[in-house]
Design a protein around this motif. Structure first.
Motif, PDB file in Angstrom:
ATOM      1  N   UNK A  46      36.358  31.075  27.488  1.00 43.73           N
ATOM      2  CA  UNK A  46      36.210  31.827  26.937  1.00 43.73           C
ATOM      3  C   UNK A  46      36.428  33.712  27.070  1.00 43.73           C
ATOM      4  N   UNK A  47      36.452  33.999  28.039  1.00 44.01           N
ATOM      5  CA  UNK A  47      36.004  34.974  28.317  1.00 44.01           C
ATOM      6  C   UNK A  47      37.721  35.967  27.605  1.00 44.01           C
ATOM      7  N   UNK A  48      38.637  35.045  28.180  1.00 42.82           N
ATOM      8  CA  UNK A  48      40.468  35.340  28.178  1.00 42.82           C
ATOM      9  C   UNK A  48      40.604  35.115  26.261  1.00 42.82           C
ATOM     10  N   UNK A  49      39.738  34.148  25.944  1.00 44.55           N
ATOM     11  CA  UNK A  49      40.002  33.906  24.557  1.00 44.55           C
ATOM     12  C   UNK A  49      39.610  35.277  23.483  1.00 44.55           C
ATOM     13  N   UNK A  50      37.983  36.256  24.387  1.00 44.93           N
ATOM     14  CA  UNK A  50      38.111  36.912  23.771  1.00 44.93           C
ATOM     15  C   UNK A  50      38.474  38.282  23.987  1.00 44.93           C
TER      16      UNK A  50
ATOM     17  N   UNK B 229      55.408  33.604  28.241  1.00 45.15           N
ATOM     18  CA  UNK B 229      54.666  33.206  26.932  1.00 45.15           C
ATOM     19  C   UNK B 229      53.467  34.412  27.345  1.00 45.15           C
ATOM     20  N   UNK B 230      53.507  34.849  27.555  1.00 38.55           N
ATOM     21  CA  UNK B 230      52.220  36.458  27.463  1.00 38.55           C
ATOM     22  C   UNK B 230      51.234  35.911  29.012  1.00 38.55           C
ATOM     23  N   UNK B 231      50.550  37.107  29.064  1.00 37.29           N
ATOM     24  CA  UNK B 231      49.353  36.798  30.034  1.00 37.29           C
ATOM     25  C   UNK B 231      48.342  35.841  29.705  1.00 37.29           C
ATOM     26  N   UNK B 232      47.796  35.978  28.230  1.00 40.03           N
ATOM     27  CA  UNK B 232      46.918  35.894  27.763  1.00 40.03           C
ATOM     28  C   UNK B 232      46.881  33.737  27.628  1.00 40.03           C
TER      29      UNK B 232
ATOM     30  N   UNK C 294      36.167  44.342  30.970  1.00 40.47           N
ATOM     31  CA  UNK C 294      34.938  43.175  32.044  1.00 40.47           C
ATOM     32  C   UNK C 294      35.487  41.676  31.510  1.00 40.47           C
ATOM     33  N   UNK C 295      36.466  42.115  30.476  1.00 43.02           N
ATOM     34  CA  UNK C 295      36.173  40.860  30.143  1.00 43.02           C
ATOM     35  C   UNK C 295      36.891  40.072  31.421  1.00 43.02           C
ATOM     36  N   UNK C 296      38.534  41.098  31.800  1.00 45.41           N
ATOM     37  CA  UNK C 296      39.462  40.494  32.432  1.00 45.41           C
ATOM     38  C   UNK C 296      39.395  40.005  33.242  1.00 45.41           C
ATOM     39  N   UNK C 297      38.571  41.215  33.964  1.00 46.04           N
ATOM     40  CA  UNK C 297      37.485  41.114  35.279  1.00 46.04           C
ATOM     41  C   UNK C 297      36.890  39.824  35.046  1.00 46.04           C
TER      42      UNK C 297
ATOM     43  N   UNK D  47      46.520  36.132  40.537  1.00 40.42           N
ATOM     44  CA  UNK D  47      46.152  37.452  41.507  1.00 40.42           C
ATOM     45  C   UNK D  47      47.943  37.344  40.968  1.00 40.42           C
ATOM     46  N   UNK D  48      48.533  37.091  41.006  1.00 39.69           N
ATOM     47  CA  UNK D  48      50.293  37.696  40.426  1.00 39.69           C
ATOM     48  C   UNK D  48      50.132  38.476  38.954  1.00 39.69           C
ATOM     49  N   UNK D  49      49.156  37.470  38.593  1.00 42.70           N
ATOM     50  CA  UNK D  49      49.356  37.699  36.473  1.00 42.70           C
ATOM     51  C   UNK D  49      48.419  39.109  36.224  1.00 42.70           C
ATOM     52  N   UNK D  50      47.902  39.067  36.889  1.00 40.99           N
ATOM     53  CA  UNK D  50      47.080  39.949  36.129  1.00 40.99           C
ATOM     54  C   UNK D  50      47.165  41.691  36.470  1.00 40.99           C
ATOM     55  N   UNK D  51      48.731  42.176  37.315  1.00 41.24           N
ATOM     56  CA  UNK D  51      48.277  43.446  37.448  1.00 41.24           C
ATOM     57  C   UNK D  51      49.324  43.952  35.662  1.00 41.24           C
TER      58      UNK D  51
END
Length: 556
Positions: free
Chosen positions: A479-483, A360-363, A281-284, A407-411
């Motif tokens: 904020x969601x991404x940092x969590x 560098x990582x997705x986050x 849900x955070x990634x959502x 869009x391209x990074x989330x998978x």
């Protein structure tokens, strides 16, 4: 489980079966991305369907729309044949595309993982192209319900299945470059309209007659062309054997007991569990906020540029409301070049940012999206007020590159968190965030604009508050991404569950006599690789060229 056929059932041995597409030793993995691009470049025309709206709005009147009477409401327009459809009515097809994309990907993502990308790609081709043919019949009979059923519903299902069909496969072929792999395919979805829109415009011009606007035969021709490309891509899909790895690559070591685990997991989460996992849900929310901000701008890019800069776009010191019809037409042409420029950055950003995420990582990549994007949104009112067209345009070009990059990074982000076994199905469920954003973003931008115009605020200032709201959305996403933290191991499948899922997914290792092989670039024909990339590269280059002509008008 008992209702699911055993993977060795006779029906599973057909030419679409997943067992038939397990790559042999020596297969070149660089043949898979062109297969994905072949499908995505076709279904990406969903972005460009608005090219049909104006001709369809005068399909009966031909020279000018033949308006329906006031007694004809939306439901009557579905069946009426003696008057023309309104453009606002036609826009429901666009809405259905993305609603069905998200819902079909969520519903059938698990099925796709089990049957493999070839069967899903074939079903996608049949639905997308069959839907276009049904729409052609709807145009011929002037029955809008047939168009909604054809391209909107059936085509929308094909859109969803085609969009997620290569995700899991590409991630498994490129465990060393997950972001780059998915970026290549999803770049194609963004580029589909660049090819399809000018192609459709030329076909309609060729087929138009004094009694026909040329949309029906255009649908038929494009459906045939797309079917060839999509079937070619589906049949070219191959999946790696379960013990395959790129030459010289090894997965990151597992963390020692008691040591905090990395963001790249070694476990696999079942798709049925993701609804209850906080990280999903955070990634959502991360995706929803990033897309909401970007998609709101895409829909209003042309009028925003015209209203903010007015006559300055053509060297005239006058506001938008002070221009005559000739001047308005001139700045509309400039604005069309601006939207074309944004589309190039949208497409390029999909590959650039997804590839950068491998380093560098997705986050960290999403942190850049939200921090840099928020700063750029906040800067827009200042650059507009100062009359700096360069800063205004540059800000939105970077913003749109990060919209596509999201869009391209989330998978790859999902694969890092939840494992690769069911990442395609999990990605399908995540796309409900896209459907939500497709409503949220445009509503915020459009209604804020109308509200501020109603307050008497000058047109060149009506977008200022909107930019701050969009920046606020990115703060929520940040904020969601940092969590986001590594997934708790309790959510992973144990060895028995994973083995059972692999049997259902018909995963197989390379045959024992072949050994646990690795496949290098040089093991299969370079000529075949060149031909495969040319098949998708030449149409994409033509689309970039045609878009470049529009961009040139903007700089001129």
């Amino acid at each position: 489980m008992s209702s699911i056929p055993h993977p060795d059932a006779g029906a599973a041995r057909g030419w679409l079966a997943k067992e038939r597409i397990i790559a042999p030793p020596g297969f070149n993995r660089w043949l898979v991305p062109p297969a994905a691009l072949a499908i995505h470049l076709c279904i990406g025309m969903a972005y460009g369907f608005s090219v049909f709206w104006l001709p369809l709005s005068k399909a009966v009147g031909i020279q000018a729309p033949l308006a329906c009477g006031p007694e004809i409401g939306f439901w009557q327009e579905l069946f009426v044949s003696h008057c023309d459809w309104k453009i606002s009515t036609l826009g429901w097809m666009y809405t259905l595309f993305f609603v069905l994309l998200g819902s079909s990907a969520a519903l059938w993502g698990g099925w796709l993982e089990r049957v493999g990308p070839r069967k899903a790609g074939v079903v996608s081709a049949v639905c997308w192209c069959g839907g276009m043919l049904l729409s052609a019949l709807g145009v011929h009979l002037h029955q809008f319900w047939l168009m909604l059923l054809g391209s909107g519903v059936i085509g929308g299902i094909g859109l969803g299945l085609g969009y997620i069909s290569p995700v899991s496969t590409l991630i498994k072929w490129f465990p060393d470059r997950r972001g780059m792999a998915t970026g290549m395919a999803i770049m194609g979805f963004g580029g589909g309209a660049m090819i399809g829109s000018p192609l459709a415009a030329e076909l309609m011009q060729r087929f138009a007659t004094p009694s026909d606007v040329g949309v029906m035969p255009t649908f038929v021709v494009m459906a045939a062309v797309y079917f060839v490309f999509m079937m070619g891509g589906a049949l070219a899909y191959r999946v790696p054997a379960s013990n395959w790895a790129p030459p010289g690559w090894a997965p990151p070591p597992r963390p020692a007991a008691g040591v905090a685990s990395s963001m790249i997991t070694h476990g696999h989460v079942h798709v049925r569990k993701v609804w209850g996992i906080p990280q999903f849900w955070l990634v959502w929310m991360v995706l929803c906020m990033n897309v909401s901000a970007g998609i709101g701008v895409i829909g209003m890019a042309s009028p925003m540029l015209q209203e903010v800069f007015g006559g300055r776009l053509i060297g005239v010191d006058a506001r938008f409301g002070e221009l005559d019809k000739v001047q308005l037409a001139a700045i509309a042409g400039v604005a069309a070049g601006f939207t074309a420029l944004l589309s190039l950055f949208n497409i390029g950003g999909r590959f650039f940012w997804a590839s950068l995420s491998d380093r560098i990582g997705r986050k960290a990549t999403y942190i850049v999206f939200f921090v840099l994007g928020g700063a750029l949104y906040v800067s827009v009112p200042g650059s507009a007020g100062a009359g700096s067209l360069l800063l205004f345009v540059a800000a939105f070009c970077v913003i749109l590159s990060m919209y596509g990059g999201g869009f391209a990074t989330v998978p790859a982000y999902l694969a890092d968190l939840f494992g690769t076994q069911m990442v395609g199905a999990i990605h399908g469920r995540l796309l409900t965030a896209w459907a939500t954003a497709g409503i949220l973003g445009p509503v915020v931008v459009n209604y804020m604009r109308d509200w501020q115009l109603g307050l008497g605020i000058p047109r060149e200032q009506v977008y200022n508050q909107t930019m701050y709201i969009l920046a606020g959305m990115l703060v929520v996403g940040l904020v969601c991404n940092l969590l986001v933290r590594p997934v708790n191991p309790k959510h992973f499948m144990d060895e028995a569950e994973l083995a059972a899922e692999k049997r259902l997914a018909r995963d197989r290792a390379i045959a024992a006599e072949s050994g646990p092989g690795t496949m290098s670039f040089h093991d299969s024909s370079r000529l075949l690789v060149v031909l495969a990339w040319a098949a998708v590269g030449i149409p994409l280059a033509w689309g970039v060229y045609r878009t470049g002509l529009s961009v040139a008008r903007f700089f001129h």
